[in-house]
Design an enzyme around this catalytic site. Sequence first.
Site, mmCIF file in Angstrom:
data_model
loop_
_atom_site.group_PDB
_atom_site.id
_atom_site.type_symbol
_atom_site.label_atom_id
_atom_site.label_comp_id
_atom_site.label_asym_id
_atom_site.label_seq_id
_atom_site.Cartn_x
_atom_site.Cartn_y
_atom_site.Cartn_z
ATOM 1 N N ASP A 1 0.881 -1.068 -0.183
ATOM 2 C CA ASP A 1 0.104 -0.310 0.082
ATOM 3 C C ASP A 1 1.272 1.125 -0.312
ATOM 4 O O ASP A 1 2.284 0.749 0.148
ATOM 5 C CB ASP A 1 -0.639 -0.010 1.573
ATOM 6 C CG ASP A 1 -2.512 0.887 1.398
ATOM 7 O OD1 ASP A 1 -2.899 1.012 0.190
ATOM 8 O OD2 ASP A 1 -2.096 1.722 2.325
ATOM 9 N N GLU B 1 1.542 0.471 -4.781
ATOM 10 C CA GLU B 1 0.823 1.208 -4.730
ATOM 11 C C GLU B 1 1.501 2.939 -4.725
ATOM 12 O O GLU B 1 1.851 3.123 -3.944
ATOM 13 C CB GLU B 1 -0.592 1.280 -4.235
ATOM 14 C CG GLU B 1 -1.871 1.782 -4.584
ATOM 15 C CD GLU B 1 -2.224 2.662 -3.647
ATOM 16 O OE1 GLU B 1 -3.385 3.134 -3.662
ATOM 17 O OE2 GLU B 1 -2.182 2.208 -2.003
#
Length: 619
Positions: free
Chosen positions: A333, A362
């Site tokens: 993330d 990400e």
Amino acid sequence: MKYFYKSLITLVLIMMGANLFAAKINLDRIDPPFWWTGMKNSQLQLMVHGTNISEAKPVIEYYGVRVKEIILVENPNYMFINLEIGEETKPGVFDIHFKKGKKTIATYKYQLKERVSDPSLYKGFDNSDVIYLLMPDRFSNGNPNNDDMPLMLETADRTNPNGRHGGDIEGMSNQLDYLSDLGITAIWANPLLENNMPAYSYHGYAVTDLYKVDPRFGTNEDYLTFIKKAHSKGIKVIMDMIFNHLGTGYYWKDDLPMKDWYNEWPEFTRSNYRGGTVSDPYASEFDYNKEVKGWFDKTMADLNQNNEFMANYLIQNSIWWIEYSGLDGIRQDTYPYPYKDFMAEWMRRLLEEYPDYNVVGEAWLSQPPAVAYWLDNNTNKDGYKSNLTNVFDFPLMYAISKAFNENEGWSTGTAQLYEVLSQDYVYSMPDNIVTFVDNHDGDRFYTKIQEDINKFKLAMAFMMTTRGIPSIYYGTEILMTGEEHKGHGDIRKDFPGGWNGDATNAFSKEGRTDDQNEAFDFIRRLLNWRKSNTTVQYGELTHYIPENGVYVYFKKHEGNTVMVMLNNTNEDKIVDLTRYSKSIGCNTKGRSVLTRRGWDDLSKIEISAKSPLIIELSK
Ligand code: CA
């Protein structure tokens, strides 16, 4: 006699005092809870937590395990033990005795498991894969009995779009045949670890125990069983991890080991969410600090990975999960938010243990160079090399969302796709980019294309045949809709049929509408062809500037050729193929992958309005 009583009273008082002032010591937990022999890195750092545990001395006697250093920190309730586990160390269980003087206050049975070198485990993922992203709470509720669990602060409420709905690992497991039939080869589930937060705990991004699956999803063992079952069906599993933040309800919440455990601010300071500041050569320190040290949310504590103990804690945890479960890959993330040197060091240590592993980061940035900064390469001018193996293609996602909604023009329509791909020179490994049309953070794709199934087919045909590793967000295959501005609940709706008593069951053909079946069958055919076609998976891409509203490209691999044509206009077209003769080579015939229609003449091909053609060429 008087003297005797006086002495006795004094003695009793002294004893009471000793009891009153003797520090209470206990052992609460040790992270990681167990480890392995045979790891490339022989170092292991145990984090020990317990009331005044620093007053005890740990004693370990086990052949091949050496206590290198015992580190006490400002909080007496913590102790760090650096162990050296030699190459010859045998697997087994040893006691860690915590002693005060000669007295043993607590004993922890520490297990060193044997590292399994099974090649079927932790394979990584590549261009042969299609990833399916699902939100466990919203996908399928296999076990209604775990919807509410003791000690968990938030209880299930399916009427609340931001509440917990009850989906779980058993549900994911129940739908493996559905997913296998659809043709996906890897599952990325949003985080499954414990999120014991009072609200918004369903999405999983506020972890409160990095070593434990949330009981409302199942147990650690359930997760392992799920992974084994997925592997048996040829499906890989990718775990979602978050190194930037943890839930403020983490077990150490009121008892942090060190003052600099989190990035603390005089008052709550939110991140500016500007990941670009990290690579921006002109970024101000003010903006950079807010990006990296600002908190993602009030409920998500920003971790200070510059603290070496925090860094080790996170790195060891990721390795622990891979070794423990046989996971195939990681999705990380908010990649630019933690300190970048820490992230590079994490990747280095991960690849040291698992050289062929894949981590997709990400980096939510809209321009190719900004994304490329994070993908492995050593071309960054500031000298930064991330070691990261995969990134998401946010620039292409934005382009896809526009391309099929627009009229074709010099710089509109499919020219946008062409332009983004033409910048792939900035990437060290463009094939390692994970492509997608939507995910759990944005508008649903079917909504973005005004619920037009023709645009939908064009986009899916493109994503499954261009470069990269495609990823589908759950429900996209059945045309689920939703808008982010209405709240995240709108883009994370329950998959119909995932709950007992649902009005419809879109996991079955009978439960899907005609439109849903059209979309599902289209993707199913495409993916099942893609699964076995190495040309589309690994082929070298050549594309031609879109002309007359038709974008044409080729994939070539080991003498085989796939030709893709996307007609992004509202007219049927007859395309003269002379322009593509170099790519067509000596092939004279073609067969459509989607309709099985054949061509014996490759001079001209007719393509219907707003539709794709994927053609396998042959001599
Ligand atoms: Ca459940």
